[in-house]
Each structure stands twice: as C-alpha cells, then as structure tokens.
Enzyme design. Structure first.
Site, short mmCIF file in Angstrom:
data_model
loop_
_atom_site.label_atom_id
_atom_site.label_comp_id
_atom_site.label_asym_id
_atom_site.label_seq_id
_atom_site.Cartn_x
_atom_site.Cartn_y
_atom_site.Cartn_z
CG HIS A 257 -51.79 19.25 -18.80
ND1 HIS A 257 -53.06 18.72 -18.81
CD2 HIS A 257 -50.98 18.20 -18.50
CE1 HIS A 257 -53.00 17.43 -18.51
NE2 HIS A 257 -51.76 17.09 -18.33
CB THR A 339 -43.76 27.44 -24.56
OG1 THR A 339 -44.68 27.64 -23.48
CG2 THR A 339 -44.42 27.83 -25.86
CG PHE A 341 -40.55 30.19 -21.42
CD1 PHE A 341 -39.39 30.46 -20.71
CD2 PHE A 341 -40.47 30.01 -22.79
CE1 PHE A 341 -38.17 30.57 -21.37
CE2 PHE A 341 -39.26 30.11 -23.45
CZ PHE A 341 -38.11 30.39 -22.75
NE ARG A 416 -51.57 17.24 -22.06
CZ ARG A 416 -50.30 17.41 -21.71
NH1 ARG A 416 -49.57 16.40 -21.28
NH2 ARG A 416 -49.75 18.62 -21.78
CD GLU A 419 -56.76 12.77 -17.67
OE1 GLU A 419 -56.53 11.60 -17.38
OE2 GLU A 419 -56.98 13.66 -16.82
CG HIS A 514 -49.64 10.11 -12.48
ND1 HIS A 514 -48.86 9.65 -13.51
CD2 HIS A 514 -50.35 11.14 -12.98
CE1 HIS A 514 -49.09 10.37 -14.59
NE2 HIS A 514 -49.99 11.29 -14.29
C1 HEM Z 1 -56.94 12.18 -13.03
C2 HEM Z 1 -55.77 12.61 -13.12
C3 HEM Z 1 -54.73 12.22 -14.12
C4 HEM Z 1 -54.78 11.33 -15.15
C5 HEM Z 1 -55.95 10.47 -15.59
C6 HEM Z 1 -53.48 11.34 -15.79
C7 HEM Z 1 -53.17 10.58 -16.88
C8 HEM Z 1 -51.97 10.65 -17.57
C9 HEM Z 1 -51.65 9.89 -18.74
C10 HEM Z 1 -52.54 8.85 -19.39
C11 HEM Z 1 -50.42 10.25 -19.14
C12 HEM Z 1 -49.64 9.69 -20.32
C13 HEM Z 1 -49.00 8.39 -19.93
C14 HEM Z 1 -48.06 7.85 -20.97
O1 HEM Z 1 -46.86 8.19 -20.95
O2 HEM Z 1 -48.49 7.07 -21.83
C15 HEM Z 1 -49.97 11.26 -18.22
C16 HEM Z 1 -48.78 11.93 -18.34
C17 HEM Z 1 -48.36 12.89 -17.46
N1 HEM Z 1 -48.98 13.26 -16.28
FE1 HEM Z 1 -50.78 12.70 -15.66
N2 HEM Z 1 -52.67 12.22 -15.15
C18 HEM Z 1 -53.39 12.78 -14.13
C19 HEM Z 1 -52.94 13.69 -13.22
C20 HEM Z 1 -51.67 14.21 -13.19
C21 HEM Z 1 -51.16 15.06 -12.16
C22 HEM Z 1 -51.93 15.48 -10.92
C23 HEM Z 1 -49.90 15.38 -12.53
C24 HEM Z 1 -48.88 16.24 -11.83
C25 HEM Z 1 -48.50 16.97 -11.12
C26 HEM Z 1 -49.62 14.74 -13.79
C27 HEM Z 1 -48.45 14.84 -14.50
C28 HEM Z 1 -48.21 14.21 -15.70
C29 HEM Z 1 -47.05 14.48 -16.53
C30 HEM Z 1 -45.93 15.47 -16.24
C31 HEM Z 1 -47.17 13.67 -17.64
C32 HEM Z 1 -46.24 13.67 -18.87
C33 HEM Z 1 -46.84 14.66 -19.87
C34 HEM Z 1 -46.17 14.66 -21.23
O3 HEM Z 1 -45.05 15.16 -21.35
O4 HEM Z 1 -46.78 14.20 -22.22
N3 HEM Z 1 -50.72 14.03 -14.15
N4 HEM Z 1 -50.92 11.47 -17.27
#
Ligand code: HEM
Ligand SMILES: *[C@@H]1O[C@H](CO)[C@@H](O)[C@H](O)[C@H]1NC(C)=O
Ligand SMILES: *[C@@H]1O[C@H](CO)[C@@H](O)[C@H](O)[C@H]1NC(C)=O
Ligand SMILES: *[C@@H]1O[C@H](CO)[C@@H](O)[C@H](O)[C@H]1NC(C)=O
Ligand SMILES: *[C@@H]1O[C@H](CO)[C@@H](O)[C@H](O)[C@H]1NC(C)=O
Ligand SMILES: *[C@@H]1O[C@H](CO)[C@@H](O)[C@H](O)[C@H]1NC(C)=O
Length: 754
Positions: A257, A339, A341, A416, A419, A514
């Site tokens: 994030h 960003t 960075f 977020r 979340e 995830h």
């Molecule tokens: C309870 C934990 C988490 C929940 C509920 C969650 C939920 C979500 C959701 C709903 C999305 C958007 C899905 C879409 O494309 O429609 C997302 C995107 C993403 N998640 Fe998670 N996530 C969680 C934990 C994590 C963790 C631990 C990581 C990574 C190390 C991660 C990395 C990402 C990344 C990189 C995106 C894309 C973000 C963007 O560019 O918008 N997430 N996640």
C-alpha cells in the site's frame, strides 16, 4: 473563489479533499450544459477528411454528459446503500477502489476521452456503414483539442521542477520531480509500466479471453472454477509457517500500500448501454462480471448469475480506439494512484491535498493529525475520515447488538487503511512514530519550524521503510540467493532506470501473500497468550472494523498477535483460506467475494500475458505439457488439475501459476515471482534520486544511525509492549527470544542536531 460543490454535482459534499478536485475541463464545460447532438454530417467523406471541431465538441459534450450522469447515478446508488447499511461485499470493494482527489480527475478525463471517441466512431459507422478508426477522421489539431478539453493533455504536460523548493532535500508528495529529466517517472497517478505488452482479445482493450475467444487453441476456464478446483482449502487444513511470523504477511500488505493502488472507474453503469453492473451479467465497460460455474459449492449458478465486478480505469487516451497519444501501439493501460518509491506514502498521502489534511497544522510542531475523540490507553489513534457516508459502521451487523456505538472509518495516506484490523494497527504504529520523531527533533532543534520538523521526520520514516524492506523483509520473501545475486549492495542512483511499478507486479506477483493469510486475526494479552477479554477474531469479521481498534483494546493485542503467531504457509494443496475465498467482505448475509477469482479476473482485465510468457521473460523454462509442468511444480496431481482447466501451461493465469510454484529456499515465493519481485525492487532502488544511501541525501552519520534502525524498536517506542524479539519477522524461539525493550537499541538522533 468558485463554489466547487456546485460544479461537481456527483461528488459527496463532505470535502473535496477526499473526492474530486476540479479539472480544467470541469471549469470550462460546466457552462456548456446544453446537450449537443453528436452526428456526422451525411455528406462527409470517411478517411482522411477533416471533420472540424464542432462535431468533435458535440461528441465531447454528449460523452461528458454520459460520464457525469453515470458517476452521479453511481454515487447516489452507493450512498443510498451505505446510509441504509446494506453495503454488499462488492460495494465494499468498489468503495475501497474508488478514485479520489486527483486520481478521480485522471479517471474522469480518461472516461471523457474514451466515450467521446466511442461516440465518434459509432456515429461514423452508422453513417458510412463501415468501421473506421477515429484516427482516420481526426486531424492532429482535433486530437490536441480533444486532449485539452478532456483534461488528458494536462496529465502528461511536464511539470516545472525549477520552482519546487528543497528538491534535493525532501521528496515531493506526488514524487513529481524525483527524476529531473523525466519528472513524472514514478509519480502518483501515472500509468503502470509494462514489462511485456498487453494481450487483449481485440489487441487494444477487450479483457483476455472474454469473447469466448480461444487462446493457443483453448478457451480460458472460468476464474471461479479455477478458484474452486485449485485454491480451495478448509481452515482445519491450514498449515502454519514454521519460521516466519504473521507480521511478514501483513508487512507485505502494508508495503504494497506504499507502492500500488489501481483505481476503478466511479461508474457502476455501462457507458454504452446504461446497464447497471449490479443487475446484469453482461460484459460491458466498466462491468466485468465473474460468472458462476455450474455446481458451485457456495454460489447459485444459473444462467443469469454472476458476481458483479468492475474494470480498472483506463489511462487517458489508451484502450478504446486507435487514437494515438504519443506512443504506439495504443493498448489500454491502468493507473497507479500511488508513488512508486519506498516513501511511506501510505502514511503521508500521494497527493498534496490529502497530505495537507493528514497534518496537524494547529501546532507548529510538524505532527500528523490524530484522533481527537479516542485514544488507545493514552496513545494516539488515527483520525476519523470526515466523509459522511460511513461504510465502517459494521459493528451492529457483526455483533448483532442493535445498541452498539459505531465509529467512522479511519483516514490515512492510503485509502485501504480499514481493510483489516492488522493493517490498521501498522498504520497507527507508524503515525505514532512520526509524531515521536517530530517531538524528539524539536527537543534537539527548538528553532525548527513545523514544516522542517514534518519534513525531517518524514524523511527518516522514508529511510526506515527502505531499511526494513531491503535489509529485513525481502530476504524472507525472496530467499538468500536472490538477495545476494540480484539485490546486493546499493549500486548508486541511475536516472535512466524507470522506477514505475509494473502492471504484473501489482496485478499478480505482489499478491502472492494472499496465500499467506491466516483465517483469523490473533489478539494476545500482555503475556502473549490469547486475550481473554478480546480474543482472536475470524478474519472475515475483521474487515472494515475500526471499532475493534477503538473499543476492543487498541493496537497492542494486534501487534503482539502479529509478532507472536506464525504466518500461514502457502502449500500446494492448501492455498487460500475461506475467509478470503468464500467470505471476503461479508457483512452478514450478502454474496461474499472470492479474492482468488478477483486476482485472476484482474489479470485478464489488464490483459496480462499467461504463465509461460512470464517464465520466458524471467529466463526460466517454459513447460509445454503435463510432464514438464509437473517437473516445474514438483507436483503431478497439481499439473494434471491445472491442465484439465487450462489445456496448456501457456494459458495459466499469471497469478495462479506464480503462487502454484514451489517456494525458493528460504523464501516464500516460487522462482517466477522471485524474479518479478526482485526486478521491481531493484528498479525502485536504482531509479530513486532520494534513496537513503544515495550520497548527499543524508549525512554519513545520519545514514549510519538509520542503518541500525529496527522495527522492534519502533514497536517498543510506540506501544505498551515491553518485550519483543530482535527479529520480529521470525517466529519467537530459542534462537529469536523475546527480550525486554531496554535491550533494543534506540535510534540515535544526535546526527540531526543542527
Ligand atoms: C486480509 C488481508 C487482505 C485482504 C482482505 C486483501 C484484499 C485485496 C483485495 C480485495 C484486492 C483487490 C482485488 C481486485 O483486483 O479486485 C487486493 C489487491 C492487492 N493485494 Fe491484497 N489483501 C490482503 C492482504 C494482502 C497482502 C498480505 C498482500 C501482500 C503482500 C497483498 C497485496 C495486494 C496487492 C499488491 C494488490 C493490488 C493492489 C492494487 O494495485 O490496487 N494483499 N487485495
Ligand atoms: C485502423 O487503422 C489501422 C492503421 O491505419 C488499420 O491497420 C486498422 O485495420 C484500422 N482498423 C479499423 C477498424 O478500421
Ligand atoms: C491545447 O492546449 C495547449 C496548452 O494550453 C495550447 O498551447 C494548444 O494551442 C491547445 N491546442 C488546441 C488545439 O486547442
Ligand atoms: C477442493 O476441490 C477439489 C475439486 O473439487 C476436491 O477434490 C478437494 O477435495 C477440495 N479440497 C478441499 C480441502 O476442500
Ligand atoms: C441477531 O439476533 C436476532 C434476534 O435475537 C436473531 O434472530 C438473528 O438470527 C441474529 N442474527 C445473527 C447474524 O446472529
Ligand atoms: C550518537 O551519535 C553520535 C554521533 O552522531 C555519537 O557521538 C554518540 O556517541 C552516539 N550516542 C550513542 C548513545 O550511541
């Protein structure tokens, strides 16, 4: 001054900070409310003929009305539901992915552009009974004018860096002018970069595999089918990580994030046919519904059932037509609101207005704003979001206590923040650390003004994150070999490196974690045992629940849980917990989302090439059949099940293929994601003029002090926690015992005395 609220009728009135800022376009065209009808004169000849601006302008006005009306309708629908507290899981996702502030202007301009060109093309087709490129009809002057009036031109105009103060000392909030030759590189609200060209069905914009088009001779399987067959596990089947703590997982989300946020379009209604995406299963921009396969164990599968989903917003001038915006081919691209960075923009914001709001400007002490209604046993909590629509009012629904008090969502540098509660606890921890640093710096330098205190504290915080990510975190994810060969010593700043986040990184690779999420959020007491008053919470009851932080013991129990409990281990037959696959954003009874399906749907929405294309990109073998795939995955059964769905390894969705690989030694991703993640972080480091090790950014003694900073000490300094492991990413054990905080070295700030 203009009354901005009256000019932006589709935006909540609460405050423009959190919603739209007016674009030039909105200023100019708010007076042109008369609807021009966009029709091609019947006598006009098709190709090459100059149509002139009146036609273009009338198409633009019509497009503008379509887009503005769709935004307005969508906002009213959403607010209605939030107020009535009938927020469905996909509403929650949509609200989470809403573009705000300048991002909203970027998305709106792109929607104006795409819809103007669509109308133009439709009208021309209607008159001439054949398909034409908009480019055939438009002169360069027309295109320039269109870019001007949609607001798209303003988004690529190079900003002036000369007038920015302290350019060599502090980061700008948007990171504009980090790269002095190409000031938008790595800045917020710019396109994700591509390491491989997109593969859309129509070559330009249609999601991969959507028109039942065969790819490499096979149809793509339904994403939900893949999720059901490959990702399913039961909570009882979850395997815990033998070495790494749950903090590793949530530090990953926290870190993500800082780097990427891919906004949706604000519209929930198709631009071309007015269908409400919530009420239809048709694929029609921006709707991209997820079909439910026959015999789905949870979801009703009949011909008209689907999970509503939405496309990520396009970048201005990309995607819809052959309109060429300076680069070609002109495929659809997506926007990164953040960003690139490592600068802790999730604390400070990626846009000026939000950044200003997050500061406490009442005192001249350089502090960040904190909650004025509640504290956590005297320690600071995040401020509440002033938006009047409150999607975090989940307490009554989750506890079934109709008298329970609700609280608003928190606000932070990234939208977020609410979340899940583990993520919220990390946000809170770092805001406290900023304020602690600002107070210490003021003691050292009583003459510093608020601006200097804020910037110096922010600069230290940015260095912290670079140290923690490179020295501590990435080694746990990528393993020692990749760290040594690809992310060794800092090689120095290189202005020719593009630090922008790659589409494949945000949409696939960095979503690896995830599969490392436990089905519950642990909460521990002062003895690191299950907290009897506020015990661990099932994950699905910890989404959008800031009230748990306010009323259920603050962040200490959560942070203790993260450092004293293991991560989930990603194993090939127990991939994704039901909290995410069957109960995502479930607030009582509505149709919950499936994060696995969303991840794969997203990679098709973004046109990402399949598994083998990326293996080739990384110099890895490209399995051609079941036997070869079984060797790569070290798993016959999984290879067979994957090929039953996909037909060929080429077509395996990149995220799924990546997470199915066996882990590299000492790491928590397979070889493909190790390559993609290492490549991204290397670019982020090389392409950052203000990287903490780049000579001149800090003094040598400041740099020496920063290199000894630890996350453990930050926890000690800002919570009531009194004993921590030296390495909070490793499980507490004899080799990594809990030690009292006074044994953990404090950051020596004397190098900041002026
Ligand atoms: C309870 C934990 C988490 C929940 C509920 C969650 C939920 C979500 C959701 C709903 C999305 C958007 C899905 C879409 O494309 O429609 C997302 C995107 C993403 N998640 Fe998670 N996530 C969680 C934990 C994590 C963790 C631990 C990581 C990574 C190390 C991660 C990395 C990402 C990344 C990189 C995106 C894309 C973000 C963007 O560019 O918008 N997430 N996640
Ligand atoms: C659009 O233009 C390109 C290049 O001029 C051409 O190859 C393509 O076939 C055209 N498409 C349509 C739909 O006319
Ligand atoms: C577009 O805007 C730029 C900058 O304001 C201006 O120089 C240019 O003449 C405009 N072009 C058209 C066609 O309106
Ligand atoms: C997952 O789904 C597959 C295919 O439907 C089934 O064979 C398997 O038993 C399921 N596993 C779990 C843990 O539910
Ligand atoms: C909430 O309480 C009501 C009344 O006691 C009960 O009928 C309902 O089933 C409960 N709902 C949940 C989700 O526990
Ligand atoms: C802090 O750093 C300064 C030099 O920057 C050094 O003189 C001093 O001894 C250090 N203090 C501690 C407690 O390490």
């Amino acid at each position: 001054m203009l009354d901005t609220t009256s000019l932006t009728p589709d935006l909540p009135r609460a405050s423009e900070v959190f919603t739209g800022i007016l674009t030039d376009t909105e200023m100019i065209f708010s007076v042109l409310l008369v609807l021009g009808v966009c029709l091609v004169p019947a006598h006009s000849k098709p190709a090459g003929e100059y149509l002139g601006s009146p036609l273009l302008q009338s198409c633009f006005r019509e497009a503008k009305k379509i887009v503005d009306d769709a935004y307005k309708y969508s906002r009213e629908e959403s607010l209605k539901r939030v107020r009535k507290e009938v927020v469905s899981p996909h509403d929650a996702l949509r609200l989470l992915k809403q573009p705000r502030g300048d991002t909203r202007s970027a998305v709106r301009s792109a929607d104006y552009m795409a819809q103007t060109l669509r109308l133009l093309q439709e009208r021309v087709h209607h008159v001439h009974k054949r398909s034409l490129n908009a480019t055939d009809l438009l002169s360069d002057v027309d295109l320039q004018m269109l870019a001007n009036i949609t607001g798209c031109a303003a988004r690529v105009r190079p900003p002036q860096c000369r007038t920015t103060p302290n350019l060599n000392k502090y980061r700008t909030i948007t990171s504009v002018c980090n790269n002095l030759n190409n000031p938008r590189l790595g800045a917020s609200n710019t396109p994700f970069t591509r390491w491989l060209p997109a593969q859309y069905d129509d070559g330009i914009s249609q999601p991969t595999g959507f028109k039942n088009q065969k790819i490499n001779n096979f149809l793509l399987p339904l994403v939900r089918q893949v999720s059901n067959n490959i990702l399913n596990t039961t909570d009882a089947g979850v395997v815990s990580d033998p070495e790494y703590s749950l903090l590793v997982t949530f530090f990953g989300q926290w870190n993500d994030h800082d780097l990427s946020f891919t906004p949706f379009s604000p519209s929930i209604r198709s631009f071309s046919n007015g269908l409400n995406c919530d009420e239809s299963c048709e694929n029609s921009e921006p709707c991209i519904p997820i079909p439910i396969p026959p015999g789905d164990p949870r979801l009703p599968s009949n011909k008209d059932s689907c999970i509503p989903a939405f496309r990520s917003a396009p970048v201005c001038g990309t995607g819809y037509s052959a309109y060429n915006f300076g680069g070609d081919p002109n495929k659809r691209e997506q926007i990164n609101s953040l960003t690139a960075f490592l600068d802790l923009s999730q604390v400070y914001g990626s846009e000026e207005k939000l950044a200003q709001f997050l500061r406490d400007l009442n005192s001249d002490a350089g502090l960040l704003r904190v909650n004025t209604e509640f504290t956590d046993n005297g320690r600071e909590l995040l401020p509440f979001n002033p938006l009047n629509a409150n999607m975090c009012a989940t307490r009554r629904r989750i506890t079934n206590d109709t008298n329970a008090k609700e609280v608003p969502c928190f606000i932070a540098g990234d939208g977020r923040v609410d979340e899940n509660t583990a993520l919220t606890s990390l946000h809170t921890l770092f805001v406290r650390e900023h304020n602690r640093l600002a107070r210490q710096l003021k003691k050292l330098n009583p003459r510093w003004d608020g601006e200097t205190l804020y910037q110096e504290a922010r600069k230290i915080m940015g260095a912290y994150t670079q140290v923690f990510v490179f020295r501590d975190y990435l080694a746990h994810i990528l393993g020692p070999d990749v760290m040594r060969t690809q992310l060794g010593r800092y090689p120095g700043y290189n202005p020719n490196i593009d630090p922008s986040i790659a589409n494949v990184f945000a949409t696939a690779a960095y979503r690896f974690a995830h599969l490392a999420i436990q089905p519950f959020i642990p909460r521990l007491d002062a003895n690191n045992r299950e907290n009897s008053q506020f015990p661990s919470v099932p994950l699905f009851k910890a989404f959008f629940t800031p009230w748990r932080v306010v009323y259920e013991g603050g962040i200490d129990p959560l942070i203790r849980g993260l450092i004293n409990r293991p991560a989930k281990l990603n194993v090939q037959d127990h991939m994704m917990v039901d909290a995410l696959r069957e109960k995502l954003f479930m607030f009582v009874q509505h149709l919950a989302l499936d994060l696995g399906s969303l991840n794969m749907q997203r990679s098709r929405d973004h046109g990402l090439p399949g598994y083998n294309a990326w293996r080739r990109f990384c110099g890895l073998s490209q399995p051609k059949n079941q036997e070869e795939l079984a060797r790569v995955l070290n798993n016959n059964v999984l290879a067979r099940r994957l090929l039953q769905l996909y037909g060929t390894p080429d077509n395996i969705d990149i995220w799924l293929g990546g997470v199915a690989e066996p882990l590299v030694p000492g790491g928590r991703v397979g070889p493909l994601f190790a390559c993609l993640i290492a490549g991204q972080f290397q670019r982020i480091r090389l392409g950052d003029r203000l990287w903490y090790e780049n000579p001149g950014v800090f003094t040598p003694s400041q740099r020496a002090a920063l290199s000894t900073a630890t996350l453990s000490r930050i926890i000690c300094d800002n919570t009531g926690i009194t004993s921590v492991p030296r390495d909070p990413f490793n499980i507490v054990s004899n080799r990594n015992p809990l030690v009292f905080c006074n044994n953990i070295r404090s950051l020596n700030l004397s190098a900041w005395r002026e």
